[in-house]
Motif scaffolding. Sequence first.
Motif, PDB file in Angstrom:
ATOM      1  N   SER A 241      42.977 -38.022 -42.492  1.00 24.62           N
ATOM      2  CA  SER A 241      43.314 -36.789 -43.209  1.00 24.62           C
ATOM      3  C   SER A 241      44.103 -37.169 -44.458  1.00 24.62           C
ATOM      4  CB  SER A 241      44.153 -35.859 -42.330  1.00 24.62           C
ATOM      5  OG  SER A 241      45.429 -36.435 -42.073  1.00 24.62           O
ATOM      6  N   LYS A 242      44.247 -36.208 -45.372  1.00 20.18           N
ATOM      7  CA  LYS A 242      45.038 -36.466 -46.578  1.00 20.18           C
ATOM      8  C   LYS A 242      46.471 -36.842 -46.212  1.00 20.18           C
ATOM      9  CE  LYS A 242      42.560 -33.413 -49.781  1.00 20.18           C
ATOM     10  NZ  LYS A 242      42.656 -32.237 -50.668  1.00 20.18           N
ATOM     11  N   GLU A 243      47.020 -36.126 -45.240  1.00 23.87           N
ATOM     12  CA  GLU A 243      48.412 -36.331 -44.867  1.00 23.87           C
ATOM     13  C   GLU A 243      48.649 -37.718 -44.278  1.00 23.87           C
ATOM     14  OE1 GLU A 243      47.681 -32.149 -45.448  1.00 23.87           O
ATOM     15  OE2 GLU A 243      46.667 -33.580 -44.153  1.00 23.87           O
ATOM     16  N   THR A 244      47.757 -38.175 -43.377  1.00 29.54           N
ATOM     17  CA  THR A 244      47.939 -39.500 -42.780  1.00 29.54           C
ATOM     18  C   THR A 244      47.690 -40.603 -43.805  1.00 29.54           C
ATOM     19  OG1 THR A 244      45.659 -39.351 -41.927  1.00 29.54           O
ATOM     20  CG2 THR A 244      47.449 -38.800 -40.406  1.00 29.54           C
ATOM     21  N   ALA A 245      46.780 -40.352 -44.760  1.00 30.21           N
ATOM     22  CA  ALA A 245      46.548 -41.327 -45.835  1.00 30.21           C
ATOM     23  C   ALA A 245      47.774 -41.438 -46.737  1.00 30.21           C
ATOM     24  CB  ALA A 245      45.321 -40.914 -46.649  1.00 30.21           C
ATOM     25  N   ILE A 246      48.396 -40.300 -47.024  1.00 28.43           N
ATOM     26  CA  ILE A 246      49.610 -40.299 -47.847  1.00 28.43           C
ATOM     27  C   ILE A 246      50.704 -41.119 -47.168  1.00 28.43           C
ATOM     28  CG2 ILE A 246      51.535 -38.830 -48.621  1.00 28.43           C
ATOM     29  CD1 ILE A 246      49.433 -36.629 -49.153  1.00 28.43           C
ATOM     30  N   LEU A 247      50.863 -40.940 -45.861  1.00 30.86           N
ATOM     31  CA  LEU A 247      51.898 -41.677 -45.140  1.00 30.86           C
ATOM     32  C   LEU A 247      51.658 -43.181 -45.215  1.00 30.86           C
ATOM     33  CD1 LEU A 247      54.402 -41.807 -43.379  1.00 30.86           C
ATOM     34  CD2 LEU A 247      52.927 -41.557 -41.381  1.00 30.86           C
ATOM     35  N   MET A 248      50.415 -43.611 -45.043  1.00 30.40           N
ATOM     36  CA  MET A 248      50.115 -45.041 -45.115  1.00 30.40           C
ATOM     37  C   MET A 248      50.536 -45.623 -46.465  1.00 30.40           C
ATOM     38  SD  MET A 248      46.497 -47.102 -44.874  1.00 30.40           S
ATOM     39  CE  MET A 248      46.515 -47.514 -43.142  1.00 30.40           C
ATOM     40  N   MET A 249      50.199 -44.918 -47.552  1.00 34.34           N
ATOM     41  CA  MET A 249      50.547 -45.391 -48.893  1.00 34.34           C
ATOM     42  C   MET A 249      52.057 -45.459 -49.074  1.00 34.34           C
ATOM     43  SD  MET A 249      47.760 -43.577 -51.424  1.00 34.34           S
ATOM     44  CE  MET A 249      47.003 -42.266 -50.474  1.00 34.34           C
ATOM     45  N   CYS A 250      52.743 -44.381 -48.726  1.00 28.57           N
ATOM     46  CA  CYS A 250      54.198 -44.305 -48.945  1.00 28.57           C
ATOM     47  C   CYS A 250      54.947 -45.291 -48.063  1.00 28.57           C
ATOM     48  CB  CYS A 250      54.685 -42.881 -48.677  1.00 28.57           C
ATOM     49  SG  CYS A 250      54.042 -41.665 -49.842  1.00 28.57           S
ATOM     50  N   ASP A 251      54.489 -45.481 -46.832  1.00 28.76           N
ATOM     51  CA  ASP A 251      55.127 -46.419 -45.917  1.00 28.76           C
ATOM     52  C   ASP A 251      55.038 -47.840 -46.460  1.00 28.76           C
ATOM     53  OD1 ASP A 251      56.320 -47.391 -43.515  1.00 28.76           O
ATOM     54  OD2 ASP A 251      54.331 -47.886 -42.755  1.00 28.76           O
ATOM     55  N   SER A 252      53.875 -48.228 -46.914  1.00 26.95           N
ATOM     56  CA  SER A 252      53.673 -49.581 -47.451  1.00 26.95           C
ATOM     57  C   SER A 252      54.491 -49.801 -48.715  1.00 26.95           C
ATOM     58  CB  SER A 252      52.186 -49.822 -47.743  1.00 26.95           C
ATOM     59  OG  SER A 252      51.418 -49.668 -46.574  1.00 26.95           O
ATOM     60  N   ILE A 253      54.488 -48.810 -49.587  1.00 23.88           N
ATOM     61  CA  ILE A 253      55.216 -48.924 -50.860  1.00 23.88           C
ATOM     62  C   ILE A 253      56.713 -49.033 -50.616  1.00 23.88           C
ATOM     63  CG2 ILE A 253      55.853 -47.684 -52.961  1.00 23.88           C
ATOM     64  CD1 ILE A 253      53.068 -48.857 -53.120  1.00 23.88           C
ATOM     65  N   GLU A 254      57.252 -48.178 -49.750  1.00 25.17           N
ATOM     66  CA  GLU A 254      58.699 -48.163 -49.510  1.00 25.17           C
ATOM     67  C   GLU A 254      59.153 -49.469 -48.855  1.00 25.17           C
ATOM     68  OE1 GLU A 254      62.664 -47.552 -48.571  1.00 25.17           O
ATOM     69  OE2 GLU A 254      61.160 -48.098 -47.062  1.00 25.17           O
ATOM     70  N   ALA A 255      58.383 -49.940 -47.866  1.00 24.70           N
ATOM     71  CA  ALA A 255      58.766 -51.155 -47.158  1.00 24.70           C
ATOM     72  C   ALA A 255      58.709 -52.376 -48.082  1.00 24.70           C
ATOM     73  CB  ALA A 255      57.850 -51.360 -45.950  1.00 24.70           C
ATOM     74  N   ALA A 256      57.642 -52.471 -48.861  1.00 16.55           N
ATOM     75  CA  ALA A 256      57.471 -53.636 -49.733  1.00 16.55           C
ATOM     76  C   ALA A 256      58.400 -53.610 -50.936  1.00 16.55           C
ATOM     77  CB  ALA A 256      56.020 -53.714 -50.202  1.00 16.55           C
ATOM     78  N   SER A 257      58.865 -52.415 -51.324  1.00 11.03           N
ATOM     79  CA  SER A 257      59.717 -52.309 -52.516  1.00 11.03           C
ATOM     80  C   SER A 257      61.048 -53.042 -52.345  1.00 11.03           C
ATOM     81  CB  SER A 257      59.980 -50.841 -52.847  1.00 11.03           C
ATOM     82  OG  SER A 257      60.783 -50.222 -51.850  1.00 11.03           O
ATOM     83  N   LYS A 258      61.427 -53.304 -51.081  1.00  6.77           N
ATOM     84  CA  LYS A 258      62.688 -54.021 -50.832  1.00  6.77           C
ATOM     85  C   LYS A 258      62.624 -55.455 -51.349  1.00  6.77           C
ATOM     86  CE  LYS A 258      64.659 -50.649 -48.468  1.00  6.77           C
ATOM     87  NZ  LYS A 258      63.596 -49.645 -48.575  1.00  6.77           N
ATOM     88  N   SER A 259      61.414 -55.979 -51.517  1.00  2.00           N
ATOM     89  CA  SER A 259      61.257 -57.364 -51.970  1.00  2.00           C
ATOM     90  C   SER A 259      61.200 -57.486 -53.490  1.00  2.00           C
ATOM     91  CB  SER A 259      59.982 -57.968 -51.368  1.00  2.00           C
ATOM     92  OG  SER A 259      58.836 -57.263 -51.836  1.00  2.00           O
ATOM     93  N   LEU A 260      61.255 -56.357 -54.202  1.00  2.00           N
ATOM     94  CA  LEU A 260      61.202 -56.396 -55.666  1.00  2.00           C
ATOM     95  C   LEU A 260      62.479 -57.024 -56.240  1.00  2.00           C
ATOM     96  CD1 LEU A 260      59.666 -52.944 -56.658  1.00  2.00           C
ATOM     97  CD2 LEU A 260      58.715 -55.180 -57.191  1.00  2.00           C
ATOM     98  N   LYS A 261      62.295 -58.021 -57.071  1.00  2.00           N
ATOM     99  CA  LYS A 261      63.433 -58.667 -57.715  1.00  2.00           C
ATOM    100  C   LYS A 261      63.458 -58.310 -59.193  1.00  2.00           C
ATOM    101  CE  LYS A 261      63.338 -62.573 -54.488  1.00  2.00           C
ATOM    102  NZ  LYS A 261      63.143 -64.041 -54.346  1.00  2.00           N
ATOM    103  N   GLU A 262      64.613 -57.863 -59.660  1.00  2.00           N
ATOM    104  CA  GLU A 262      64.792 -57.443 -61.047  1.00  2.00           C
ATOM    105  C   GLU A 262      63.652 -56.499 -61.478  1.00  2.00           C
ATOM    106  OE1 GLU A 262      65.157 -60.868 -63.490  1.00  2.00           O
ATOM    107  OE2 GLU A 262      66.966 -61.600 -62.479  1.00  2.00           O
TER     108      GLU A 262
END
Length: 331
Positions: A254-275
Amino acid sequence: MVRFSVSKIYLGQDWFLQIIAGIVTILTVSELYKRANLFISVGQITLIYIIAYFAFFVIHEGSVETLKWETFIWFVLCGLATLFVQPLIYAYEKLFGLVSDVSLLELSDTNSKLLKELSNKAPGTFHHSLNVANLAEASANEIGANAMLVRVGALYHDIGKMKSPTYYTENQSTGINPHDELSSKESARIITDHVINGIEIARKNNLPDRVIDFIRTHHGTSVVYYFYMQEKKDYPETEVDKLDFSYPGPKPFSKETAILMMCDSIEAASKSLKEPTSTKIEAFVENIINKQIEEGQFLNANITFKEIQSIKKVLKHKLANIYHLRIEYPE
């Protein structure tokens, strides 16, 4: 013959009155996030009944001399009677497996027993879930999806991590990583098991199936890439089976579950962003979501490329705000 014609006219007016009231009902009860909205909705419906009935009577009779004013009292009493439908919503949801806006609002309360338990046992995961919920809600609003549903799904999507919280980096406050004593396959199994554990916890706590769907699908059939590459590095001469490092699925549907997958991956991986800079964030969001598209994670979801582009735009903007970035002007 005259009586038959008159009765047909009244019958037609009655049907027309019910249709108007039905349309108003649909429009006014679509979002009952607050109890006050129910009173407002009932008042609007009752008012429409009174105005429409009065108009039809005047059109048909040509005057108000024969109008029975006590009819309006019955309209008001019937309107008040509909307020007693509130307790029936819970039984109706359980009977047909539905989730109302009122139930979603209750589930979104971070002081609920299950979310309190998550915040105590896995505080890092709880904070991550809150961030994902904010990103997912903004993304859902952008494309017209069910924002309240996706927010609730985001709050509960990682509750399975409560079973072994220290195996997830966001909860490793002591600097000790228990994965150092495990093989890559064992580590991957523990990581992927949080989906199965989450489903079990959700069912034990009687969460609705529509919320459990977010737990089941938020990783789709993706691979725990870090441990997969670690296994290939440790055993270069052996063919590594991706299935040993993959989530069980299913993929978002569904649109909602697809949105969660995108946001979950982005938020988790964003912790590794340097500068982080605006340019880095844009490339970061594009790479993660494009990889999910290439893996076919959204094939079962009724979401368009245009909607995905809109979600990317929201995520880039939100991450830029989180890291307090300014617009990069050309020199």
